[in-house]
Design a protein around this motif. Structure first.
Motif, PDB file in Angstrom:
ATOM      1  N   HIS A  27      -7.334   2.534  -4.467  1.00 35.03           N
ATOM      2  CA  HIS A  27      -6.298   3.329  -3.809  1.00 35.03           C
ATOM      3  C   HIS A  27      -6.373   4.790  -4.239  1.00 35.03           C
ATOM      4  CE1 HIS A  27      -4.403  -0.575  -2.821  1.00 35.03           C
ATOM      5  NE2 HIS A  27      -3.811   0.100  -1.855  1.00 35.03           N
ATOM      6  N   ASN A  28      -6.644   5.016  -5.511  1.00 36.59           N
ATOM      7  CA  ASN A  28      -6.718   6.395  -5.994  1.00 36.59           C
ATOM      8  C   ASN A  28      -7.940   7.115  -5.436  1.00 36.59           C
ATOM      9  OD1 ASN A  28      -5.752   8.542  -7.791  1.00 36.59           O
ATOM     10  ND2 ASN A  28      -7.644   8.168  -8.909  1.00 36.59           N
ATOM     11  N   GLU A  29      -9.071   6.421  -5.299  1.00 32.82           N
ATOM     12  CA  GLU A  29     -10.254   7.031  -4.697  1.00 32.82           C
ATOM     13  C   GLU A  29      -9.985   7.430  -3.246  1.00 32.82           C
ATOM     14  OE1 GLU A  29     -13.373   4.229  -5.163  1.00 32.82           O
ATOM     15  OE2 GLU A  29     -13.623   4.580  -7.314  1.00 32.82           O
ATOM     16  N   GLU A  30      -9.305   6.567  -2.513  1.00 37.37           N
ATOM     17  CA  GLU A  30      -8.948   6.898  -1.131  1.00 37.37           C
ATOM     18  C   GLU A  30      -7.979   8.080  -1.085  1.00 37.37           C
ATOM     19  OE1 GLU A  30      -7.398   3.337   0.499  1.00 37.37           O
ATOM     20  OE2 GLU A  30      -9.287   2.225   0.360  1.00 37.37           O
ATOM     21  N   ARG A  31      -7.025   8.113  -2.041  1.00 34.43           N
ATOM     22  CA  ARG A  31      -6.072   9.215  -2.077  1.00 34.43           C
ATOM     23  C   ARG A  31      -6.773  10.536  -2.383  1.00 34.43           C
ATOM     24  NH1 ARG A  31      -3.913  12.366  -5.644  1.00 34.43           N
ATOM     25  NH2 ARG A  31      -5.225  11.359  -7.212  1.00 34.43           N
ATOM     26  N   GLU A  32      -7.690  10.523  -3.356  1.00 33.08           N
ATOM     27  CA  GLU A  32      -8.411  11.743  -3.714  1.00 33.08           C
ATOM     28  C   GLU A  32      -9.293  12.224  -2.568  1.00 33.08           C
ATOM     29  OE1 GLU A  32     -10.493  10.745  -7.268  1.00 33.08           O
ATOM     30  OE2 GLU A  32      -8.802  11.246  -8.586  1.00 33.08           O
ATOM     31  N   ALA A  33      -9.925  11.274  -1.852  1.00 31.59           N
ATOM     32  CA  ALA A  33     -10.746  11.663  -0.702  1.00 31.59           C
ATOM     33  C   ALA A  33      -9.888  12.293   0.390  1.00 31.59           C
ATOM     34  CB  ALA A  33     -11.498  10.445  -0.167  1.00 31.59           C
ATOM     35  N   TYR A  34      -8.690  11.737   0.602  1.00 35.72           N
ATOM     36  CA  TYR A  34      -7.794  12.280   1.626  1.00 35.72           C
ATOM     37  C   TYR A  34      -7.296  13.665   1.229  1.00 35.72           C
ATOM     38  CZ  TYR A  34      -3.723  12.685   4.676  1.00 35.72           C
ATOM     39  OH  TYR A  34      -2.810  13.128   5.584  1.00 35.72           O
ATOM     40  N   VAL A  35      -6.913  13.830  -0.048  1.00 34.41           N
ATOM     41  CA  VAL A  35      -6.432  15.141  -0.521  1.00 34.41           C
ATOM     42  C   VAL A  35      -7.551  16.172  -0.449  1.00 34.41           C
ATOM     43  CG1 VAL A  35      -5.591  16.381  -2.543  1.00 34.41           C
ATOM     44  CG2 VAL A  35      -4.643  14.145  -1.976  1.00 34.41           C
ATOM     45  N   LYS A  36      -8.766  15.764  -0.788  1.00 31.26           N
ATOM     46  CA  LYS A  36      -9.905  16.683  -0.730  1.00 31.26           C
ATOM     47  C   LYS A  36     -10.177  17.122   0.701  1.00 31.26           C
ATOM     48  CE  LYS A  36     -14.714  17.101  -2.228  1.00 31.26           C
ATOM     49  NZ  LYS A  36     -15.861  16.401  -2.874  1.00 31.26           N
ATOM     50  N   LEU A  37     -10.070  16.183   1.637  1.00 32.54           N
ATOM     51  CA  LEU A  37     -10.276  16.517   3.043  1.00 32.54           C
ATOM     52  C   LEU A  37      -9.201  17.462   3.547  1.00 32.54           C
ATOM     53  CD1 LEU A  37     -11.844  16.036   5.687  1.00 32.54           C
ATOM     54  CD2 LEU A  37     -10.359  14.062   6.100  1.00 32.54           C
ATOM     55  N   GLN A  38      -7.940  17.207   3.166  1.00 35.44           N
ATOM     56  CA  GLN A  38      -6.857  18.073   3.602  1.00 35.44           C
ATOM     57  C   GLN A  38      -7.001  19.479   3.025  1.00 35.44           C
ATOM     58  OE1 GLN A  38      -4.297  17.324   5.772  1.00 35.44           O
ATOM     59  NE2 GLN A  38      -5.395  15.426   6.156  1.00 35.44           N
ATOM     60  N   THR A  39      -7.411  19.561   1.747  1.00 37.29           N
ATOM     61  CA  THR A  39      -7.598  20.869   1.120  1.00 37.29           C
ATOM     62  C   THR A  39      -8.734  21.637   1.778  1.00 37.29           C
ATOM     63  OG1 THR A  39      -6.841  19.914  -0.972  1.00 37.29           O
ATOM     64  CG2 THR A  39      -7.986  22.025  -1.083  1.00 37.29           C
ATOM     65  N   LYS A  40      -9.817  20.939   2.084  1.00 35.18           N
ATOM     66  CA  LYS A  40     -10.951  21.586   2.730  1.00 35.18           C
ATOM     67  C   LYS A  40     -10.601  22.058   4.128  1.00 35.18           C
ATOM     68  CE  LYS A  40     -15.804  20.796   3.947  1.00 35.18           C
ATOM     69  NZ  LYS A  40     -16.916  19.807   3.935  1.00 35.18           N
ATOM     70  N   GLN A  41      -9.812  21.241   4.826  1.00 37.23           N
ATOM     71  CA  GLN A  41      -9.428  21.605   6.187  1.00 37.23           C
ATOM     72  C   GLN A  41      -8.505  22.819   6.192  1.00 37.23           C
ATOM     73  OE1 GLN A  41      -7.676  18.377   8.313  1.00 37.23           O
ATOM     74  NE2 GLN A  41      -7.530  19.481  10.244  1.00 37.23           N
ATOM     75  N   LEU A  85      -5.639   3.629 -15.788  1.00 36.97           N
ATOM     76  CA  LEU A  85      -5.599   2.559 -16.782  1.00 36.97           C
ATOM     77  C   LEU A  85      -4.184   2.371 -17.318  1.00 36.97           C
ATOM     78  CD1 LEU A  85      -7.057   0.508 -18.577  1.00 36.97           C
ATOM     79  CD2 LEU A  85      -7.533   2.369 -20.176  1.00 36.97           C
ATOM     80  N   PHE A  86      -3.472   3.458 -17.597  1.00 44.17           N
ATOM     81  CA  PHE A  86      -2.094   3.360 -18.054  1.00 44.17           C
ATOM     82  C   PHE A  86      -1.207   2.725 -16.986  1.00 44.17           C
ATOM     83  CE2 PHE A  86      -2.816   7.309 -20.892  1.00 44.17           C
ATOM     84  CZ  PHE A  86      -3.399   6.501 -21.839  1.00 44.17           C
ATOM     85  N   ILE A  87      -1.412   3.149 -15.741  1.00 46.62           N
ATOM     86  CA  ILE A  87      -0.584   2.605 -14.657  1.00 46.62           C
ATOM     87  C   ILE A  87      -0.867   1.124 -14.465  1.00 46.62           C
ATOM     88  CG2 ILE A  87      -0.079   2.778 -12.200  1.00 46.62           C
ATOM     89  CD1 ILE A  87      -0.855   5.729 -12.367  1.00 46.62           C
ATOM     90  N   ALA A  88      -2.144   0.719 -14.591  1.00 50.48           N
ATOM     91  CA  ALA A  88      -2.497  -0.690 -14.430  1.00 50.48           C
ATOM     92  C   ALA A  88      -1.854  -1.546 -15.519  1.00 50.48           C
ATOM     93  CB  ALA A  88      -4.015  -0.850 -14.464  1.00 50.48           C
ATOM     94  N   VAL A  89      -1.847  -1.040 -16.743  1.00 53.22           N
ATOM     95  CA  VAL A  89      -1.196  -1.782 -17.831  1.00 53.22           C
ATOM     96  C   VAL A  89       0.309  -1.846 -17.593  1.00 53.22           C
ATOM     97  CG1 VAL A  89      -0.723  -1.776 -20.301  1.00 53.22           C
ATOM     98  CG2 VAL A  89      -3.008  -1.216 -19.479  1.00 53.22           C
ATOM     99  N   ARG A 139       0.828  -1.202   0.000  1.00 50.30           N
ATOM    100  CA  ARG A 139       0.000   0.000   0.000  1.00 50.30           C
ATOM    101  C   ARG A 139       0.870   1.263   0.000  1.00 50.30           C
ATOM    102  NH1 ARG A 139      -5.327   0.438   1.248  1.00 50.30           N
ATOM    103  NH2 ARG A 139      -6.092   2.518   1.784  1.00 50.30           N
ATOM    104  N   VAL A 140       1.969   1.227   0.742  1.00 45.27           N
ATOM    105  CA  VAL A 140       2.883   2.374   0.768  1.00 45.27           C
ATOM    106  C   VAL A 140       3.503   2.592  -0.606  1.00 45.27           C
ATOM    107  CG1 VAL A 140       5.081   3.183   1.690  1.00 45.27           C
ATOM    108  CG2 VAL A 140       3.374   2.229   3.221  1.00 45.27           C
ATOM    109  N   ASP A 141       3.906   1.500  -1.270  1.00 45.91           N
ATOM    110  CA  ASP A 141       4.491   1.624  -2.605  1.00 45.91           C
ATOM    111  C   ASP A 141       3.479   2.194  -3.597  1.00 45.91           C
ATOM    112  OD1 ASP A 141       6.826   0.563  -1.628  1.00 45.91           O
ATOM    113  OD2 ASP A 141       6.355  -1.490  -2.232  1.00 45.91           O
ATOM    114  N   VAL A 142       2.233   1.717  -3.528  1.00 41.45           N
ATOM    115  CA  VAL A 142       1.197   2.219  -4.436  1.00 41.45           C
ATOM    116  C   VAL A 142       0.903   3.689  -4.150  1.00 41.45           C
ATOM    117  CG1 VAL A 142      -1.229   1.984  -5.124  1.00 41.45           C
ATOM    118  CG2 VAL A 142       0.183  -0.054  -4.807  1.00 41.45           C
ATOM    119  N   SER A 143       0.860   4.046  -2.873  1.00 38.94           N
ATOM    120  CA  SER A 143       0.580   5.433  -2.511  1.00 38.94           C
ATOM    121  C   SER A 143       1.689   6.361  -2.992  1.00 38.94           C
ATOM    122  CB  SER A 143       0.422   5.547  -0.993  1.00 38.94           C
ATOM    123  OG  SER A 143      -0.660   4.770  -0.531  1.00 38.94           O
TER     124      SER A 143
END
Length: 455
Positions: free
Chosen positions: A415-429, A314-318, A107-111
């Motif tokens: 993982h990307n959905e979780e990352r975007e949710a975290y970034v959105k929360l940090q930006t809002k905060q 999709l590019f990263i998955a390929v 998970r750390v490597d993907v993040s």
């Protein structure tokens, strides 16, 4: 109290065990403690460690039972730091619980990888302090970063529309209902004989004669020219405004743009030499090659991947599934040649089917991909048995690697959905943090009002 009994104070919670128990592993922190250690307190005769007491039960069970089992409900980072503190090697984790650490590392490597891909670049470091440098930098952001401004978003929409419209032009050029008749086949042949020109075209081939006797309408020609100029200007501006030339030439889309730029203008140059095309077979084939390659402008659509995270995923998955794709190709090639060999020798008595093994390989590829054109097929009973085995094998060979690739894509999307949710929360905060003058009783306009009252 027994001399072998020791008291361990972890974060205010007292644990009691035997000294011989923790000394089973002398290379660990607890295995190396003694009454002369700095962590030993003579007041309450205990060893004090400022750690989480809830996790220490698991650490102590490692010394008691000889194996390390980790609860699944806690974060892998927590256990990794805890084991590093107690100097317990990760190799001592039991196989059933190693998933906690391995999934955390993955998970750390993907993040890190997603953060590197989606993190905004610091474009200011590439900007020149001069006026021309700033203008070039703004133009580069306008062309390459759709999120940099509103006008950049408008340009990206126009760019996408132009790519989609240009994709339909090659199809329209070949439609007989759109092309304009300029002469007939008989007239072309007579003119060629009169001018002593050897025509290479086959008069029985209606496609070749269509291009010789018709032309594309003027509106289609001029619109194609406008789109060619649009892409040419865009490519030239990208080359001129790019601040890092080495990085620019390493991206495959930029290389493709340069190739298409050359090929598109070669096409327009060759089209004006109509007599040479009719008399020179190689020049005509080269024109067809250029027309076929120009359709690769559809790949320009992938420039908009910066706006759509799913497309980049999709590019990263390929890219992360290169091993699976290579395994698929190798396996497919091996089984394809195997069934080509089998079907050739099982149909050796049939004179009209499978004249050579290359035809058998074509048949095995078509069968394994479940396309089944029906142009070549086994006739004998043994050949049909081979055909059944080939189709079943194709299902198995294609199903397994594709499932792995789909799993990688699904995992990266989550993982990307979780990352975007975290970034959105940090930006809002961060946006909700009040300024210093907002939390104080001082009026931020007080210096202005004071100056106005004084004047």
């Amino acid at each position: 109290m027994d001399d072998d009994t020791v008291r361990i104070n972890v974060g205010g919670t007292m644990f009691t065990t035997r000294l011989s128990t923790v000394q089973k592993y002398p290379n660990t922190l607890l295995g190396s403690i003694s009454f002369e250690s700095d962590c030993y307190s003579k007041d309450d005769k205990s060893f004090y460690f400022d750690r989480n007491p809830e996790l220490f039960n698991t650490i102590l069970d490692y010394y008691r039972n000889g194996c390390l089992h980790l609860p699944n409900h806690l974060c892998g980072w927590l256990w990794k730091t805890e084991l590093e503190f107690w100097k317990i090697p990760l190799t001592d984790i039991s196989e059933c619980c190693h998933k906690t650490i391995s999934s955390y590392n993955k998970r750390v490597d993907v993040s890190k990888m997603l953060k590197a891909v989606f993190s905004p670049l610091n474009h200011s470091e590439y900007a020149s302090p001069s006026g021309i440098g700033k203008l070039r930098h703004r133009l580069w952001l306008f062309l390459d970063e759709p999120e940099s401004s509103t006008w950049a978003k408008v340009f990206s929409f126009i760019y996408l529309s132009t790519v989609l419209v240009s994709a339909s032009f090659p199809c329209l050029k070949t439609h007989p209902g759109i092309r304009i008749q300029t002469s007939n086949a008989t007239t072309i042949l007579k003119l060629a004989a009169y001018n002593n020109v050897q025509m290479w075209m086959n008069k029985d081939n209606h496609k070749e004669m269509q291009f010789a006797t018709t032309k594309e309408p003027n509106w289609l020609y001029y619109w194609s020219l406008v789109i060619c100029i649009f892409f040419s200007v865009e490519t030239i501006l990208r080359v001129l405004t790019c601040s890092t030339k080495n990085k620019f030439v390493k991206e495959w889309l930029n290389i493709l743009d340069i190739i298409l730029f050359v090929i598109m203008w070669i096409c327009y140059g060759i089209k004006h030499a109509e007599k040479e095309i009719l008399s020179n077979k190689h020049l005509a084939y080269f024109l067809c090659f250029c027309e076929a390659v120009s359709v690769l402008r559809l790949f320009k659509f992938f420039r908009l991947a910066k706006q759509y995270s799913s497309l980049r995923i999709l590019f990263i998955a390929v890219q992360s599934s290169v091993r699976e794709l290579l395994l698929l190709l190798i396996t497919f090639f091996v089984f394809g040649w195997m069934f080509a060999n089998l079907v050739y020798y099982t149909e050796i008595l049939e004179s009209e089917s499978f004249p050579n093994m290359l035809v058998g390989f074509w048949w095995s590829v078509v069968t394994m991909t479940t396309v089944g054109y029906g142009d070549v097929y086994p006739v004998g009973p043994l050949g049909r048995v081979v055909g059944v085995l080939c189709s079943l094998c194709g299902l198995l060979v294609l199903a397994m690697p594709i499932a792995i690739i789909a799993g990688n894509f699904d995992s990266l999307c989550r993982h990307n959905e979780e990352r975007e949710a975290y970034v959105k929360l940090q930006t809002k905060q961060k946006s909700n943090i009040p300024k210093a003058w907002e939390t104080s009783k001082i009026d931020p306009n007080y210096p202005i009002k004071l100056f106005e009252s004084y004047t």
